[in-house]
Write an enzyme that holds these catalytic residues in place. Structure first.
Site, PDB file in Angstrom:
ATOM      1  N   ARG A   1      -5.457   0.826  -6.643  1.00 16.51           N
ATOM      2  CA  ARG A   1      -4.082   1.559  -6.109  1.00 16.51           C
ATOM      3  C   ARG A   1      -3.546   2.881  -7.273  1.00 16.51           C
ATOM      4  O   ARG A   1      -3.031   3.513  -6.805  1.00 16.51           O
ATOM      5  CB  ARG A   1      -3.042   0.327  -6.082  1.00 16.51           C
ATOM      6  CG  ARG A   1      -3.397  -0.592  -5.000  1.00 16.51           C
ATOM      7  CD  ARG A   1      -2.118  -1.599  -4.877  1.00 16.51           C
ATOM      8  NE  ARG A   1      -2.350  -2.718  -4.289  1.00 16.51           N
ATOM      9  CZ  ARG A   1      -2.496  -2.656  -2.895  1.00 16.51           C
ATOM     10  NH1 ARG A   1      -2.285  -1.740  -1.949  1.00 16.51           N
ATOM     11  NH2 ARG A   1      -2.405  -3.871  -2.257  1.00 16.51           N
TER      12      ARG A   1
ATOM     13  N   LYS B   1      -6.870   6.440  11.048  1.00 17.47           N
ATOM     14  CA  LYS B   1      -8.585   6.326  11.680  1.00 17.47           C
ATOM     15  C   LYS B   1      -8.673   6.225  13.124  1.00 17.47           C
ATOM     16  O   LYS B   1      -8.282   4.988  13.572  1.00 17.47           O
ATOM     17  CB  LYS B   1      -9.196   5.022  10.870  1.00 17.47           C
ATOM     18  CG  LYS B   1      -9.259   4.982   8.987  1.00 17.47           C
ATOM     19  CD  LYS B   1     -10.016   3.677   8.893  1.00 17.47           C
ATOM     20  CE  LYS B   1     -10.111   3.370   7.416  1.00 17.47           C
ATOM     21  NZ  LYS B   1     -10.529   2.091   7.252  1.00 17.47           N
TER      22      LYS B   1
ATOM     23  N   GLU C   1       3.788   4.069   6.073  1.00 16.50           N
ATOM     24  CA  GLU C   1       2.643   3.028   5.950  1.00 16.50           C
ATOM     25  C   GLU C   1       1.653   4.023   5.204  1.00 16.50           C
ATOM     26  O   GLU C   1       1.504   5.024   5.352  1.00 16.50           O
ATOM     27  CB  GLU C   1       1.984   2.817   7.062  1.00 16.50           C
ATOM     28  CG  GLU C   1       2.163   1.292   7.522  1.00 16.50           C
ATOM     29  CD  GLU C   1       1.243   0.497   6.895  1.00 16.50           C
ATOM     30  OE1 GLU C   1       0.865   0.672   5.599  1.00 16.50           O
ATOM     31  OE2 GLU C   1       0.967  -0.733   7.370  1.00 16.50           O
ATOM     32  N   ASP C   2       0.642   3.233   4.277  1.00 15.27           N
ATOM     33  CA  ASP C   2      -0.325   4.342   3.663  1.00 15.27           C
ATOM     34  C   ASP C   2      -1.349   4.572   4.682  1.00 15.27           C
ATOM     35  O   ASP C   2      -1.709   5.694   4.783  1.00 15.27           O
ATOM     36  CB  ASP C   2      -1.143   3.298   2.682  1.00 15.27           C
ATOM     37  CG  ASP C   2      -1.347   1.966   2.885  1.00 15.27           C
ATOM     38  OD1 ASP C   2      -1.103   1.363   4.151  1.00 15.27           O
ATOM     39  OD2 ASP C   2      -1.913   1.062   2.094  1.00 15.27           O
TER      40      ASP C   2
ATOM     41  N   GLY D   1       0.766  -1.260   0.107  1.00 12.76           N
ATOM     42  CA  GLY D   1      -0.090   0.022   0.077  1.00 12.76           C
ATOM     43  C   GLY D   1       0.797   1.235   0.056  1.00 12.76           C
ATOM     44  O   GLY D   1       0.232   2.405  -0.516  1.00 12.76           O
TER      45      GLY D   1
ATOM     46  N   ASP E   1      -5.857  -0.387  -1.790  1.00 12.69           N
ATOM     47  CA  ASP E   1      -6.592  -1.170  -2.680  1.00 12.69           C
ATOM     48  C   ASP E   1      -7.747  -1.699  -2.107  1.00 12.69           C
ATOM     49  O   ASP E   1      -8.119  -1.863  -1.116  1.00 12.69           O
ATOM     50  CB  ASP E   1      -5.950  -2.309  -2.927  1.00 12.69           C
ATOM     51  CG  ASP E   1      -5.663  -3.156  -1.947  1.00 12.69           C
ATOM     52  OD1 ASP E   1      -5.177  -2.969  -1.006  1.00 12.69           O
ATOM     53  OD2 ASP E   1      -5.910  -4.438  -2.165  1.00 12.69           O
TER      54      ASP E   1
ATOM     55  N   PHE F   1     -13.780   2.535   4.665  1.00 17.70           N
ATOM     56  CA  PHE F   1     -12.739   2.102   3.733  1.00 17.70           C
ATOM     57  C   PHE F   1     -12.683   3.004   2.700  1.00 17.70           C
ATOM     58  O   PHE F   1     -13.563   3.668   2.038  1.00 17.70           O
ATOM     59  CB  PHE F   1     -13.654   0.653   3.262  1.00 17.70           C
ATOM     60  CG  PHE F   1     -12.588  -0.005   2.535  1.00 17.70           C
ATOM     61  CD1 PHE F   1     -11.673  -0.693   3.467  1.00 17.70           C
ATOM     62  CD2 PHE F   1     -12.498  -0.196   1.216  1.00 17.70           C
ATOM     63  CE1 PHE F   1     -10.588  -1.595   2.685  1.00 17.70           C
ATOM     64  CE2 PHE F   1     -11.231  -0.761   0.508  1.00 17.70           C
ATOM     65  CZ  PHE F   1     -10.461  -1.473   1.094  1.00 17.70           C
TER      66      PHE F   1
ATOM     67  N   ASP G   1      -5.212   1.594  10.530  1.00 16.78           N
ATOM     68  CA  ASP G   1      -6.581   1.569  10.864  1.00 16.78           C
ATOM     69  C   ASP G   1      -6.457   0.902  12.079  1.00 16.78           C
ATOM     70  O   ASP G   1      -6.575   1.783  13.082  1.00 16.78           O
ATOM     71  CB  ASP G   1      -6.897   0.332   9.955  1.00 16.78           C
ATOM     72  CG  ASP G   1      -8.175   0.276   9.689  1.00 16.78           C
ATOM     73  OD1 ASP G   1      -9.361   0.950  10.034  1.00 16.78           O
ATOM     74  OD2 ASP G   1      -8.586  -0.923   9.450  1.00 16.78           O
TER      75      ASP G   1
END
Ligand code: IMP
Ligand code: MG
Length: 178
Positions: A167, A133, A101-102, A47, A161, A154, A105
């Site tokens: 992506r 998040k 990191e992307d 990601g 993705d 999401f 969560d």
């Protein structure tokens, strides 16, 4: 603007311009915080690849870059099990590590990575995530550099993705409530 990926519709949430400005700010902040330090920047695949490429080009101090690969998501749900697909070949002992990191969560993947990397005795470990998040996050470790705090929905695009798709979208899109 919206996109359909498989069975789901997503609406644009962060534009190219918003992302670009924020990434440049993060790059400046990281450059000043780590100036003169022995920095190794570790991207978490898959990601991170687009964020990583843009962030690295926004950092103007010497640094080593490398990648690690983990997987935890299937579809739009976390499996809550983190698989490390490949580990590090670089020696990070005594170095300042920045993990890129992307998205953070639940925080499970990052928690696992932090404990694996800590056992390799770096001088310090910091975390940069484009998205965070807060409502989903279950831990209390620091996410030091956050691009955007977002609601617990999401998202896809800019590296993120849905089942391997989306992506390459230049913007970030949020799942439409059905
Ligand atoms: P965590 O372990 O729950 O923090 O999830 C971390 C990983 O799950 C991230 O690195 C992403 O690859 C993936 N992920 C989490 N939330 C999303 C999302 O909203 N869209 C796409 N991928 C996500
Ligand atoms: Mg990821």
């Amino acid at each position: 603007m919206s996109v359909v990926i498989k069975d789901k519709t997503f609406d644009v949430f962060l534009s190219k311009g918003q992302i670009q400005h924020r990434v440049l700010d993060l790059g400046r902040e990281i450059s000043s915080d780590f100036n003169g330090k022995d920095l190794i920047v570790i991207g978490v695949l898959n990601g991170c690849f687009i964020f990583f490429a843009d962030l690295c080009r926004a950092i103007d101090i010497p640094m080593v870059t490398t990648f690690i690969k983990v997987e935890s998501y299937q579809g739009t749900e976390s499996t809550e099990q983190v698989k490390t697909i490949f580990g590090l070949s670089e020696n990070i002992e005594g170095k300042k590590v920045l993990i890129v990191e992307d998205i953070v969560d639940t925080g499970i993947s990052m928690k696992e990575l932090l404990s694996q990397l800590k056992s390799m005795n770096p001088e310090s470990i910091s975390v940069a995530a484009l998205l965070f998040k807060p409502e989903a996050f279950r831990f209390n470790y620091a996410v030091d550099y956050v691009g955007f705090e977002i609601p617990n929905k999401f998202v896809v695009g800019y590296g993120l993705d849905y089942d391997g798709l989306g992506r390459n979208l230049p913007e970030i899109y949020q799942l439409r409530n059905s």
